[in-house]
Each structure stands twice: as C-alpha cells, then as structure tokens.
Design a protein around this motif. Structure first.
Motif, PDB file in Angstrom:
ATOM      1  N   LYS A  83      51.251  45.596  38.793  1.00 40.85           N
ATOM      2  CA  LYS A  83      49.921  46.187  38.951  1.00 40.85           C
ATOM      3  C   LYS A  83      49.901  47.045  40.203  1.00 40.85           C
ATOM      4  O   LYS A  83      50.697  46.879  41.115  1.00 40.85           O
ATOM      5  N   VAL A  87      45.078  50.618  39.133  1.00 41.56           N
ATOM      6  CA  VAL A  87      44.919  49.812  37.915  1.00 41.56           C
ATOM      7  C   VAL A  87      43.945  48.662  38.174  1.00 41.56           C
ATOM      8  O   VAL A  87      43.090  48.357  37.335  1.00 41.56           O
ATOM      9  N   SER A  88      44.067  48.026  39.330  1.00 40.13           N
ATOM     10  CA  SER A  88      43.163  46.928  39.682  1.00 40.13           C
ATOM     11  C   SER A  88      41.717  47.408  39.790  1.00 40.13           C
ATOM     12  O   SER A  88      40.791  46.708  39.370  1.00 40.13           O
ATOM     13  N   ILE A 151      43.398  42.957  33.487  1.00 37.77           N
ATOM     14  CA  ILE A 151      43.932  44.197  34.076  1.00 37.77           C
ATOM     15  C   ILE A 151      43.968  44.084  35.598  1.00 37.77           C
ATOM     16  O   ILE A 151      44.931  44.505  36.239  1.00 37.77           O
ATOM     17  N   ALA A 154      46.693  41.095  36.340  1.00 36.13           N
ATOM     18  CA  ALA A 154      47.959  41.426  35.666  1.00 36.13           C
ATOM     19  C   ALA A 154      49.030  40.355  35.809  1.00 36.13           C
ATOM     20  O   ALA A 154      50.157  40.637  36.185  1.00 36.13           O
TER      21      ALA A 154
END
Length: 201
Positions: A83, A87-88, A151, A154
């Motif tokens: 991750k 994305v986080s 997400i 991850a």
C-alpha cells in the motif's frame, strides 16, 4: 498511529455510535426493539445468514480496530498486500462515503429502520430520499466502509473478512427482498422495477 489510522478509526467509531444511537432512540422514544438480527421467528436460512453476517461484521470491525490502533503489529503479523499513502487516502475517502451513506439511510428510514428482518411488526415501505436511488443504501454504505478499510490497510486478513462481509450483505439483501415482497406485494414489486438494488444495478 498516523493520521490515516486516526481518521479511519474515527469513521469506524462514528459508524458504531450512530448504529447504537439509532437502536437506543427507537427503543426509548418509540418503544421499538429494532435489533432483530439473528433473532425471532424466521426461516432457518434467514437466521443462518443473519448470524453469519453478524459474525463477519464483528470480525471485520475487530481487524479494522487492530489495524488502526496497532499498525506495527499488523505489519509484522498480517500478510501485507502493498500500500501507499495515496491508496490509503483513497481507502479513507471510500470509507467516509460509506459511513455517510449508512447514517443518511438510517435517518431516511425513520422508525422503519431495523437491524435484521422483523417478522413481528409491520413497517412502512420507504421509497423517498436515498431510497429513490437504491433499495439498500445502508448496505451499500456498509459495503463501501469495509471495501474502504480493506484498501486503507491492505492486509490479507482484512481483505478476506471484508469480502465475506460483502457476500453476507448480498445474501441478507436477498432474504430481505423476499420478506418485503411478502409484506408489501404489488407496492414492493413496483418499487423494485424502478429502483436498483444497489446503485446502478
């Protein structure tokens, strides 16, 4: 515990407080026992699905909490899927949308809101507000919450549990649709014909 974890865990707490708050308000103000999840006289299949979804939801909340409060522990013991900060952030935004949808859906349901299928009382069919665009906005919100958490963090376990929650929600929706058709008949069928189960489908 960084900013991402703080925001994500705060959103989880907001979800929990709003959920419990709705149950308390319905109980104290309207004398309605709205928590019928896995309880009551309903089919064996419905009870199994409700208990499965309840177990997966609690498991997901537990893994989410551990991932947020003990990131070094999860990085060491949970299999990471890779991750990045961007994305986080996307995961947190999806979670925010999910929590917001869930809370708004509870508000629009007013006293008809239930956790689980309620065979003991008759509620109103709500088709206004968010329910004009989705027959299940609260469940869409929950789906987005757990997808967002998966997400954000991850790791393999939160992804697996998140997917099981989504599967459980879909099975629960199918059970609730059968119940709604039994109770509201033609009115519900007309609603089904013009309103998607989720958002676009």
């Amino acid at each position: 515990m960084g900013l991402i974890e703080i925001v994500s865990f705060t959103l989880l707490c907001i979800f929990g407080i709003s959920y419990m708050g709705k149950l308390i308000i319905l109980s104290k103000k309207n004398n309605i026992k709205a928590n019928v999840f896995g309880k009551g006289t309903k089919s064996k299949e419905s009870l199994i699905i409700e208990r499965f979804l309840k177990a997966m939801t609690f498991a997901g909340i537990g893994i989410w909490t551990i991932s947020a409060l003990f990131p070094s522990f999860t990085e060491k013991w949970f299999v990471g899927l890779g991750k990045g900060f961007t994305v986080s952030i996307i995961g947190v935004v999806i979670t925010l949308i999910g929590v917001s949808l869930f809370i708004l859906a509870m508000v629009f349901m007013k006293t008809s809101w239930r956790a689980g299928i309620d065979k003991s009382t008759r509620t109103s069919l709500i088709t206004s507000g968010l329910y004009r665009f989705s027959r299940n906005p609260a469940f869409v919100g929950m789906d987005l919450m757990f997808i967002g958490a998966a997400i954000t963090y991850a790791n393999l376990i939160i992804v697996i549990v998140g997917l099981l929650v989504v599967v459980g929600i879909h099975l629960q929706i199918l059970q609730e649709e059968n119940h709604m058709e039994e109770v509201f008949k033609k009115e519900y069928n007309e609603y089904v014909n013009k309103t998607p189960r989720y958002l676009l489908f």
